[in-house]
Every structure is written in C-alpha cells, then in structure tokens.
Design an enzyme around this catalytic site. Sequence first.
Site, PDB file in Angstrom:
ATOM      1  N   ASN A  92       0.801  -1.219   0.000  1.00 31.31           N
ATOM      2  CA  ASN A  92       0.000   0.000   0.000  1.00 31.31           C
ATOM      3  C   ASN A  92       0.841   1.280   0.000  1.00 31.31           C
ATOM      4  OD1 ASN A  92      -1.574  -2.131   2.022  1.00 31.31           O
ATOM      5  ND2 ASN A  92      -2.783  -1.287   0.326  1.00 31.31           N
ATOM      6  N   ILE A 100       1.111   6.972  -0.131  1.00 28.82           N
ATOM      7  CA  ILE A 100       0.420   6.003   0.712  1.00 28.82           C
ATOM      8  C   ILE A 100      -1.026   5.847   0.268  1.00 28.82           C
ATOM      9  CG2 ILE A 100      -0.290   5.454   3.077  1.00 28.82           C
ATOM     10  CD1 ILE A 100       1.940   7.513   3.931  1.00 28.82           C
ATOM     11  N   CYS A 101      -1.492   4.592   0.210  1.00 32.30           N
ATOM     12  CA  CYS A 101      -2.906   4.353  -0.048  1.00 32.30           C
ATOM     13  C   CYS A 101      -3.550   3.944   1.267  1.00 32.30           C
ATOM     14  CB  CYS A 101      -3.076   3.244  -1.077  1.00 32.30           C
ATOM     15  SG  CYS A 101      -4.803   2.874  -1.431  1.00 32.30           S
ATOM     16  N   LEU A 102      -4.228   4.883   1.907  1.00 35.68           N
ATOM     17  CA  LEU A 102      -4.865   4.599   3.186  1.00 35.68           C
ATOM     18  C   LEU A 102      -6.157   5.407   3.250  1.00 35.68           C
ATOM     19  CD1 LEU A 102      -4.645   3.225   5.992  1.00 35.68           C
ATOM     20  CD2 LEU A 102      -3.417   5.241   6.782  1.00 35.68           C
TER      21      LEU A 102
END
Lengths: 209, 252
Positions: A92, A100-102
């Site tokens: 991620n 960041i993929c959050l």
Amino acid sequence: MNIAMNRIMKEFKEVVANESNGIELHMPEGELTRNPSNSSSNKKEIYLSGSLLGPPDTPYAGARFHVDIIVVDTYPFNPPKVRFTTKIWHPNISSVTGAICLDILKDQWAAAMTIRTVLLSLQALLATPEPDDPQDAVVANQYKKDRKLFEKTARHWANVYANGPTPEPECDAAVKSLAEMGFDEEKARAALSSMHWNTSDALESLCKA
Amino acid sequence: MDQTEVNLEDFTCSICREIFQSPVSLSCPHTYCQSCIIGLRKHSDPLSTSESIPPVSSLRSGSFSHSTHVHQSNQCFVCAICRQESLGYVRYRELENQLNTLETSCSNCSMIFTLSDLRKHLETCLPIKQHENIQTIPGTTIRQLSDSQTKALQLAQAGDNRSTFQCPFCPRANFSLTHLRQHIKKRHLGEDQRRVCPICSSMPWGDKSMISSNIYQHIKNRHQFDYDTYVNYEQDEEAMMREALQASLYNQ
C-alpha cells in the site's frame, strides 16, 4: 489558518507528552509554514515530519520509518498529506515515491482524527497490508503470490533503508553483483525486488530502462 | 463544586481540542463548539466561517432530548467522530451550564477557574519558569512603586527591616511572609503574575531587577520559611538552606 495552527500546537504537545508507541513528531527548524509550491494563492501549509517504529512480528520490526506531513490550511476538516520518505517495500506504499494508499488519508478522514492517529494507523497498516487495494501493484502481486519472498524483500529494504536489525545476505550479494557492473545500487535493488530476485531478469529490465 | 471530579477530556471539543465554547450537538449526538461545527458542513468550503447559520425559534419534535433550542437549517453536517450526517444542530444547554459552574484548577499555575474561564486563561497562562530576565519583559509590566512600598524597600535594603514585606501588586506594606502569601492569594491571583519578588529584593543577595513570571508560585515554592528564624545575612542563600535543613534534622 488559525484553527489548523492551534490544533497542531496542541497535538504536538500531546504526542511529545505521552508517546510510548514508537511514534515521533517533529517540528521543522526555522519557518513552520510555506506557501504550496504549485499554487499562487496565499494559503499556507504547515510542514512537519514524523517517524514510526515498525510493528513487532512483521518484516518491518525494529526499523524506523520517516514520513513527511503537510498540514493543509483547512485542517482538521481535510486530511494532512502524508508520504514516506524512507524507502519501504509494502503493497500500500509506493516503492518509488513513498505515496500512501490509506482510506483515512482520503475519503474516510474525520476531523476528530489527529496526526497521532494517522501515525498509529500507518503503524497498523505496516502490520496488516491490504493487497486488494494496492498503491504499488508489483509489491501487491508479490505479496499475494509469494509471501515468503515478499517478507524477505521487505526485511531487506527495512535493513538497508530503515536500520532494520535483520540483514538478508542473499539480497545484499545480488545487489552488490549488479552494482559492480556499474548499475546504481538503488535502481538495481528495485529491479531485483520487482523481478523476484532473478538476476538476469533484473539485468534485462535495467538495460531496457 | 468538587474540583477533583472534573476530567478536562470530557469537556474538550475534538475539533479544536480546547474546552467547549457554546457547545452544540449533532443528532449522533456528538458535541462540538458552535464555531468548529461550521467546518463540518457537507459540500462546503471549510474556511468560509464568516457565514453564520440563523437560529430558528420553532421547536422540532423530540429528536434532541437534552435541549429545547433547535437550530434548524437546511445544512447537513457530517460528524467528525462517527461520520453520521445530521440536519442542523442543537445548543447543548446542560453542558453550557456545567461549563459556567464547574470549577477546576489550571495545570500550570494551579489557580481555580470555571471551565469557560479556564479556556480563556489557558491562552495566556504559560508553564512556570522560576525567573525571567528583566530584558524579556515588556516595559509596561514594570510598575512605579507607591510611597509606602518605596519606604519599605529602602528600609529592607538598608538592612533595617527584613521580616515584613510590601505587596508587589498594591500599595499595602508590612506583611509578614505568611500574610503576604495569603494576601496575594486572596486579592491578586487574577492579575498578571509577573512581578519583582519583594522578599528576594530585600535580601542582600537578591537581584532587584529579576521579575518572576509567576510571583505567587515563586513565593509559595521559594520562600517556605521566615528568613529571620534562620538567616545569617552574611551568608548566601544556599548555605542557609543547608543550615536550616540540618537544624530541622536535629530537631526531630
């Protein structure tokens, strides 16, 4: 701007006062706010940096990862922009840019959240990757298909870039052999990691680039 | 009111992280300051806080139990904690009353305030520093001494009177240490606490230009015994403190 600045000052004290989870928050030296580089408006952003300790029982255990935090002037109604500055191998997190993929940094942000909760969430993300919602497709693919190799690669990156305690001698040797051929060490490591540590495949992709 | 029962966390707005000011509730029912909630409007620019939402006097039937005052509007708010959407919000009168009546002490200077006054106080109250150099204090806080203070100070500096002191706030003089402490606590705790300590400045070793950033705390912590009892004015303060401590051991 005032509400963003006041909140950050209070949060800063809170993190400094009671932190035992291995997260840190730092104020930059000198000017705290800057105008965003890509805009001509006079909206100010606050630049902070933080770091978090890799959670135990993961390939990141014992390593310290640094992040850049940009607090927008509509904070806390909009999320801060966060990016890893330490290179990391994680489904991620982009292995190239640190993006960041959050969800909580995007549409699931809520104004009651703080920089501290963001850092703790990042720590949780390191412990439980979400390969079905990837930021780095290559890493996510490796995570799903060959978990052992993923963990080895992640441990190697943590050791090299984040002072992780466990070296991976095979990885070190493979990177060294490509570096001796004159390739940039960082690029060689990225190519080997993407090519499942197959030296000839990595060599091919390095020559194509 | 019992001061020890107050947990400030319960009275803190999770948006600005300060003590609530004009608290309002959404239907979830999480509570925020009225000025903070404006940023929670759905599809709005969070920074356009200048527009206010007009209160409507008509009552809406029982959706909000703890208030009788309903602010109706066509605005939709997204809760900052649970993300639930609410149409409009209500004033939280009960909490407002608590803010105005419950008292607690400031963690920096231990003065006692109601919660709503504490919010204002915390904007200016800094953690205690023992001494601050005079150069860092703006000139306005240095006051002219009254006649009786000047006289008292002259007497003290001449070594004639080291057992009573003038008040650093008002023209009254001739306080014993204990009375001075009580007097400041009773009359002057609400004032700017940056003052020259009358006790330090009347002692031969005292620096008459030092301004304590919090005079009440300074006197309370620094001057715990009457100097006359133990003091040999030829010695320095540290040596005397040691002597006093030793004497207290022998007395046991």
